[in-house]
Design an enzyme around this catalytic site. Structure first.
Site, PDB file in Angstrom:
ATOM      1  N   ASN A   1      -2.831   3.682  -0.594  1.00 55.11           N
ATOM      2  CA  ASN A   1      -4.222   3.791  -0.171  1.00 55.11           C
ATOM      3  C   ASN A   1      -4.371   2.964   1.106  1.00 55.11           C
ATOM      4  OD1 ASN A   1      -4.650   1.037  -0.917  1.00 55.11           O
ATOM      5  ND2 ASN A   1      -5.287   1.625  -2.981  1.00 55.11           N
TER       6      ASN A   1
ATOM      7  N   LYS B   1      -5.968   0.192   1.891  1.00 58.14           N
ATOM      8  CA  LYS B   1      -5.770  -1.254   1.741  1.00 58.14           C
ATOM      9  C   LYS B   1      -4.288  -1.586   1.601  1.00 58.14           C
ATOM     10  CE  LYS B   1      -7.277  -5.150  -1.192  1.00 58.14           C
ATOM     11  NZ  LYS B   1      -5.995  -5.580  -1.736  1.00 58.14           N
ATOM     12  N   GLU B   2      -3.578  -0.807   0.804  1.00 62.20           N
ATOM     13  CA  GLU B   2      -2.141  -1.042   0.615  1.00 62.20           C
ATOM     14  C   GLU B   2      -1.374  -0.825   1.921  1.00 62.20           C
ATOM     15  OE1 GLU B   2      -2.254   0.476  -4.038  1.00 62.20           O
ATOM     16  OE2 GLU B   2      -1.710   1.834  -2.412  1.00 62.20           O
TER      17      GLU B   2
ATOM     18  N   ASP C   1      -4.100   7.141  -9.454  1.00 62.65           N
ATOM     19  CA  ASP C   1      -3.150   7.732 -10.410  1.00 62.65           C
ATOM     20  C   ASP C   1      -3.245   9.251 -10.384  1.00 62.65           C
ATOM     21  OD1 ASP C   1      -2.581   5.137 -11.206  1.00 62.65           O
ATOM     22  OD2 ASP C   1      -3.922   5.213 -12.937  1.00 62.65           O
TER      23      ASP C   1
END
Length: 316
Positions: A192, A194-195, A263
């Protein structure tokens, strides 16, 4: 299709209740609990999404020898998911996310977890079991679900991914920061926003698509990724195969809870990739599926019939 799901499985516990007063001990709400519910989370929720779309997931993970672990295994049986890849390690806790919810909104989350890497002995046991499954059965795609709880070690990923490449099995990764740069030579890499920003260590604005594109292409080349797929939450998704970059805005929805949306996205995207669908269709389908589960409170798998209807009716 048969899908190997490898990674951090967990138990999601929900305490539903009402808030009618503040505590006299501290300025915090008192929740009068009316219902408790346990659900499969993390890599197990990815498995549930894959199962909901008609494929057969085989989950490989490690849980603790505790009551939460026993509840986790009973939920696998209840949901008709295989437990043959579940290892029990008495030295670790079963990961649990306890969510307290009132009026349909999450008030607080309390986590119980082990975050250190699994022991070398458990790592080898897990590797041997995964390799045996690949040897015994046809596998259509392998999904690595990394919640940074220590199940996916650098060595485990490298060995399994090497075998996958040798056997021409596509691989998909949902990463976290600790192992971010370890994931090389994979078919689909899905962080995502942020990751991705934390992983590359660069401050980027979420709406700066040109900068996202530049860093994504650079990272893709360095890591030898076939597809990089970045979810941008309320702004949609970005996908690149190195030849063509595509951005798709989110479909406007009444969001109740974003828990588990990632997920759903990795589960749907992995199956779409394994089925040979185009990156465009894969991105659209995953984008829609992630939005659909956000309309419901708590971690839930996507409804395949609802997704099918949305795919037919949505215009881009």
């Amino acid at each position: 299709m048969r899908v190997l799901v490898i990674g951090d499985a967990m138990l999601d516990t929900y305490l539903w209740g009402k808030v009618e007063r503040l505590s006299p001990e501290a300025p915090v709400p008192i929740v009068s609990v009316t219902r408790r519910e346990n659900r499969l989370g993390g890599a197990a929720n990815v498995s549930r999404n894959i199962q909901a779309l008609g494929a057969t997931p085989i989950l490989f993970s490690v849980i603790g020898d505790d009551d939460n672990g026993k509840e986790f295994e009973s939920l696998l049986v209840k949901r008709e998911l295989s437990n043959k890849g579940i290892m029990v390690d008495p030295s670790r806790n079963t990961t649990v996310k306890n969510r307290i919810i009132s009026s349909g909104k999450q008030i607080v989350r309390v986590d119980e977890e082990s975050t250190s890497y699994i022991s070398p002995e458990m790592e080898q046991k897990l590797i041997d079991a995964i390799l045996q499954e690949i040897e015994d059965n046809k596998i259509d795609v392998i999904v690595f679900v990394d919640y940074d709880k220590g199940i996916i070690t650098p060595n485990l990923f490298e060995l399994i991914n090497k075998v996958a490449i040798e056997k021409n099995i596509p691989t998909a990764v949902d990463p976290k920061r600790r192992n971010f740069w370890n994931y090389k030579n994979v078919s689909l890499f899905k962080p995502n926003f942020k990751e991705f920003v934390e992983g590359i260590g660069q401050p980027i604005a979420k709406d700066d698509l040109e900068t996202i594109k530049a860093y994504a292409d650079d990272f893709k080349q360095k890591q030898n990724l076939k597809l990089i797929f970045i979810t941008l939450s309320e702004l949609g998704v970005f996908i690149s195969n190195g030849v063509k970059e595509q951005y798709y805005p989110v479909v406007i929805r009444d969001i109740a809870d974003v828990s588990g949306a990632g997920d759903t996205v990795i589960g749907v995207a992995s199956l779409a990739m394994a089925a040979g669908l185009s990156p465009k269709v894969m991105a659209l389908m995953s984008n829609l599926a992630g939005g659909l589960v956000c309309e419901k409170v708590g971690v839930v798998p996507v409804d395949s019939e609802q997704l099918r209807k949305e795919m037919k009716s949505t215009k881009y």
